[in-house]
Design a protein around this motif. Structure first.
Motif, PDB file in Angstrom:
ATOM      1  N   SER A 195      -0.508   2.835   7.087  1.00 41.02           N
ATOM      2  CA  SER A 195      -0.819   2.182   8.359  1.00 41.02           C
ATOM      3  C   SER A 195      -2.301   2.299   8.689  1.00 41.02           C
ATOM      4  O   SER A 195      -2.923   1.333   9.126  1.00 41.02           O
ATOM      5  N   VAL A 196      -2.872   3.465   8.463  1.00 41.99           N
ATOM      6  CA  VAL A 196      -4.298   3.676   8.737  1.00 41.99           C
ATOM      7  C   VAL A 196      -5.150   2.863   7.764  1.00 41.99           C
ATOM      8  O   VAL A 196      -6.120   2.207   8.168  1.00 41.99           O
TER       9      VAL A 196
ATOM     10  N   LYS B 186       7.054  11.655   6.730  1.00 39.38           N
ATOM     11  CA  LYS B 186       5.907  12.439   7.182  1.00 39.38           C
ATOM     12  C   LYS B 186       4.584  11.791   6.800  1.00 39.38           C
ATOM     13  O   LYS B 186       3.558  12.071   7.406  1.00 39.38           O
ATOM     14  N   ARG B 187       4.594  10.935   5.805  1.00 38.45           N
ATOM     15  CA  ARG B 187       3.350  10.342   5.303  1.00 38.45           C
ATOM     16  C   ARG B 187       3.224   8.845   5.572  1.00 38.45           C
ATOM     17  O   ARG B 187       2.335   8.201   5.033  1.00 38.45           O
ATOM     18  N   VAL B 188       4.089   8.291   6.373  1.00 44.48           N
ATOM     19  CA  VAL B 188       4.035   6.841   6.577  1.00 44.48           C
ATOM     20  C   VAL B 188       2.787   6.404   7.333  1.00 44.48           C
ATOM     21  O   VAL B 188       2.431   5.232   7.305  1.00 44.48           O
TER      22      VAL B 188
ATOM     23  N   ALA C  43       1.441  -3.396  10.272  1.00 40.97           N
ATOM     24  CA  ALA C  43       1.384  -2.229   9.391  1.00 40.97           C
ATOM     25  C   ALA C  43       2.254  -1.097   9.913  1.00 40.97           C
ATOM     26  O   ALA C  43       3.017  -0.487   9.168  1.00 40.97           O
ATOM     27  N   VAL C  44       2.163  -0.832  11.196  1.00 44.37           N
ATOM     28  CA  VAL C  44       2.895   0.287  11.788  1.00 44.37           C
ATOM     29  C   VAL C  44       4.404   0.045  11.762  1.00 44.37           C
ATOM     30  O   VAL C  44       5.179   0.965  11.512  1.00 44.37           O
ATOM     31  N   ILE C  45       4.828  -1.186  11.975  1.00 40.96           N
ATOM     32  CA  ILE C  45       6.261  -1.479  11.981  1.00 40.96           C
ATOM     33  C   ILE C  45       6.833  -1.526  10.565  1.00 40.96           C
ATOM     34  O   ILE C  45       7.943  -1.061  10.319  1.00 40.96           O
TER      35      ILE C  45
ATOM     36  N   VAL D 164       0.847  -1.197   0.000  1.00 36.35           N
ATOM     37  CA  VAL D 164       0.000   0.000   0.000  1.00 36.35           C
ATOM     38  C   VAL D 164       0.885   1.250   0.000  1.00 36.35           C
ATOM     39  O   VAL D 164       0.610   2.209  -0.723  1.00 36.35           O
ATOM     40  N   ALA D 165       1.955   1.231   0.787  1.00 42.74           N
ATOM     41  CA  ALA D 165       2.884   2.367   0.796  1.00 42.74           C
ATOM     42  C   ALA D 165       3.525   2.546  -0.582  1.00 42.74           C
ATOM     43  O   ALA D 165       3.689   3.676  -1.063  1.00 42.74           O
TER      44      ALA D 165
END
Length: 133
Positions: free
Chosen positions: A89-90, A83-85, A123-125, A73-74
């Protein structure tokens, strides 16, 4: 004469839509869509027989699958700065909620806050690993 101008405009719009830049934008989402389709299919199965058998193996599977989803997705969102990572995650965390709700309607399966936590943690990691600047 008017009909000829309208058809030229339509051809021009189609040419812009089918430009290589737009095709690449759409193609970047293919790996993420494949992961979502596979996870949705597996969430709808009453029993999964090919999982590892160690304790909390399902949480490890959730973590790795959703970290890979977050990576793609990233990639598709073209995240290039830290700044947009949070965006992938969301997106992946919200999909994790939807997936857990979907699982709750499957006989023999349940909605688990811990599974969603593993999804979100993956996702966050993983997402910051995709930032390039």
């Amino acid at each position: 004469m008017d009909l000829d101008i309208d058809s030229n405009k339509k051809q021009c719009k189609l040419h812009v839509f089918l430009s290589s830049r737009n095709i690449i934008k759409v193609a970047k989402w293919i790996p993420a869509v494949i992961i979502v389709c596979i996870s949705w299919y597996l969430s709808g199965k009453p029993r999964l027989t090919h999982l590892p058998t160690f304790r909390n193996a399902d949480k490890v599977v959730h973590f790795f699958c959703f970290s890979m989803l977050s990576f793609w997705v990233a990639f598709a969102c073209n995240i290039r700065t830290y700044k947009r990572v949070w965006i992938p995650s969301v997106i992946v965390s919200v999909y994790g909620i939807i997936d857990e709700i979907h699982q709750s309607f499957t006989p023999g399966r349940s909605c688990s806050l811990f599974d969603w936590g593993a999804d979100t943690l993956g996702a966050v990691i993983c997402t910051p690993c995709t930032g390039q600047k």
